[in-house]
Write an enzyme that holds these catalytic residues in place. Structure first.
Site, PDB file in Angstrom:
ATOM      1  N   ASP A 128       0.829  -1.206   0.000  1.00  0.00           N
ATOM      2  CA  ASP A 128       0.000   0.000   0.000  1.00  0.00           C
ATOM      3  C   ASP A 128       0.864   1.256   0.000  1.00  0.00           C
ATOM      4  O   ASP A 128       2.087   1.189   0.168  1.00  0.00           O
ATOM      5  CB  ASP A 128      -0.990  -0.001   1.189  1.00  0.00           C
ATOM      6  N   ASN A 130      -7.879  -2.439  14.306  1.00  0.00           N
ATOM      7  CA  ASN A 130      -9.287  -2.662  13.941  1.00  0.00           C
ATOM      8  C   ASN A 130      -9.451  -3.898  13.037  1.00  0.00           C
ATOM      9  O   ASN A 130     -10.523  -4.128  12.499  1.00  0.00           O
ATOM     10  CB  ASN A 130      -9.851  -1.408  13.255  1.00  0.00           C
ATOM     11  N   HIS A 185      -7.662  -4.485  10.255  1.00  0.00           N
ATOM     12  CA  HIS A 185      -7.345  -4.289   8.837  1.00  0.00           C
ATOM     13  C   HIS A 185      -6.073  -5.031   8.425  1.00  0.00           C
ATOM     14  O   HIS A 185      -5.187  -5.290   9.238  1.00  0.00           O
ATOM     15  CB  HIS A 185      -7.309  -2.804   8.456  1.00  0.00           C
ATOM     16  N   GLU A 192      -9.954  -1.723   5.368  1.00  0.00           N
ATOM     17  CA  GLU A 192     -10.547  -1.450   6.671  1.00  0.00           C
ATOM     18  C   GLU A 192     -11.790  -2.338   6.879  1.00  0.00           C
ATOM     19  O   GLU A 192     -12.300  -2.931   5.920  1.00  0.00           O
ATOM     20  CB  GLU A 192     -10.945   0.033   6.745  1.00  0.00           C
TER      21      GLU A 192
HETATM   22  C1  F6R Z   1       1.306  -1.292   6.300  1.00  0.00           C
HETATM   23  C2  F6R Z   1      -0.041  -1.837   6.380  1.00  0.00           C
HETATM   24  C3  F6R Z   1      -0.829  -1.871   7.624  1.00  0.00           C
HETATM   25  C4  F6R Z   1      -0.023  -2.212   8.886  1.00  0.00           C
HETATM   26  C5  F6R Z   1      -0.920  -2.239  10.112  1.00  0.00           C
HETATM   27  C6  F6R Z   1      -0.126  -2.438  11.389  1.00  0.00           C
HETATM   28  O1  F6R Z   1       1.844  -1.429   4.999  1.00  0.00           O
HETATM   29  O2  F6R Z   1      -0.522  -2.238   5.375  1.00  0.00           O
HETATM   30  O3  F6R Z   1      -1.876  -2.813   7.468  1.00  0.00           O
HETATM   31  O4  F6R Z   1       0.596  -3.454   8.732  1.00  0.00           O
HETATM   32  O5  F6R Z   1      -1.624  -1.032  10.209  1.00  0.00           O
HETATM   33  O6  F6R Z   1       0.684  -1.303  11.576  1.00  0.00           O
HETATM   34  P1  F6R Z   1       1.682  -1.194  12.815  1.00  0.00           P
HETATM   35  O7  F6R Z   1       2.694  -2.242  12.614  1.00  0.00           O
HETATM   36  O8  F6R Z   1       2.252   0.196  12.695  1.00  0.00           O
HETATM   37  O9  F6R Z   1       0.866  -1.390  14.050  1.00  0.00           O
END
Ligand code: F6R
Length: 255
Positions: free
Chosen positions: A68, A136, A138, A143
């Site tokens: 992403d 959440n 995701h 989401e």
């Molecule tokens: C990042 C991504 C997100 C993160 C997720 C966890 O490329 O796609 O799904 O993996 O938000 O983020 P952290 O590790 O910062 O808690």
């Protein structure tokens, strides 16, 4: 699904890195889907350590694809995922990498950009996709409520995700992002989901023990044939109590 729970985060990082290292060291072309976020920083550190120990070099067979990117954002912006990847991994393991593909955060036409990326994924199926977990539920920027059939597209970030990611973002964070869809993620041959910290414990339990539901995007991973979940004790303690099995298809190992 295999769940591996390590008592220390450091051990979990070494373990996750040891799952990734063989893909990087393959002697044939390999495609690796990468993620960003706080979770991945120590994993990339461990991976760089494992790959470069004893002065080893790669043979340039790896193609990387990032899950992403914020939109709109200039690729040179320090908050962009492209810069994150260069800082934490790609600039440090250059000899392993043949080419890195990103969603372009500065694309004028985001729909066209998503179709371009989707086309690349179609031509270069992923051997493995690395994922973090949002509090959440995701995965990528898919989401809660995202359709399981979703493909690469522009999405609006939820306030929960924005608040959380603001911790790492220099400046004002974009409201939108481009992300691989859930169907794209599920097409990877293998998936490694890494989950750290007590604030992810409940959502991990929901994803693993709850029903497969679009309310918790990560719950779909239970239906994929090759998923390894790597958790530290803080995130995985409840699942660790289910060792050695949660059910017929989910095993739990404690490191
Ligand atoms: C990042 C991504 C997100 C993160 C997720 C966890 O490329 O796609 O799904 O993996 O938000 O983020 P952290 O590790 O910062 O808690």
């Amino acid at each position: 699904m295999n769940i591996v729970v390590a008592s220390q985060k450091e051990e979990a990082c070494q373990y996750a890195a040891s799952l990734l290292a063989p893909f990087f060291n393959a002697r044939n072309p390999v495609r690796i889907g990468l993620a960003t976020g706080e979770t991945m920083i120590p994993i990339y550190q461990a991976l760089v350590q494992q790959l470069t120990a004893k002065g080893q070099h790669g043979v340039g067979e790896v193609e990387t694809f990032n899950l992403d990117e914020y939109w709109p954002i200039d690729p040179s912006h320090p908050g962009s995922f492209r810069q994150y990847m260069h800082r934490h991994l790609l600039s440090l393991v250059g000899s392993w990498i043949r080419k890195s593909y990103f969603l372009r955060g500065n694309a004028r036409d985001p729909d066209f950009e998503c179709r371009r990326f989707e086309g690349l994924l179609g031509e270069h199926p992923l051997d493995v996709q690395l994922l973090g977990l949002g509090i959440n539920g995701h995965i990528g920027f898919n989401e809660p409520g995202t359709l399981f059939q979703s493909r690469t597209r522009k999405v609006s970030l939820t306030s929960t995700t924005k608040e959380r990611n603001a911790r790492q973002f220099p400046g004002i964070m974009p409201d939108d992002a481009l992300t691989m869809g859930i169907a794209d993620i599920m097409e990877a041959k293998a998936i490694i989901l890494v989950v750290f910290g007590s604030d992810k414990r409940d959502v991990l339990i929901r994803a693993i023990l709850g029903q497969v539901s679009e309310d918790c995007p990560a719950s779909i991973l239970k239906t994929h044939p090759h998923v390894t979940v790597v958790a530290d004790e803080a995130a995985g303690s409840v699942l660790a109590r289910r060792s050695p099995r949660v059910n017929r298809s989910i095993t739990v190992t404690i490191l």
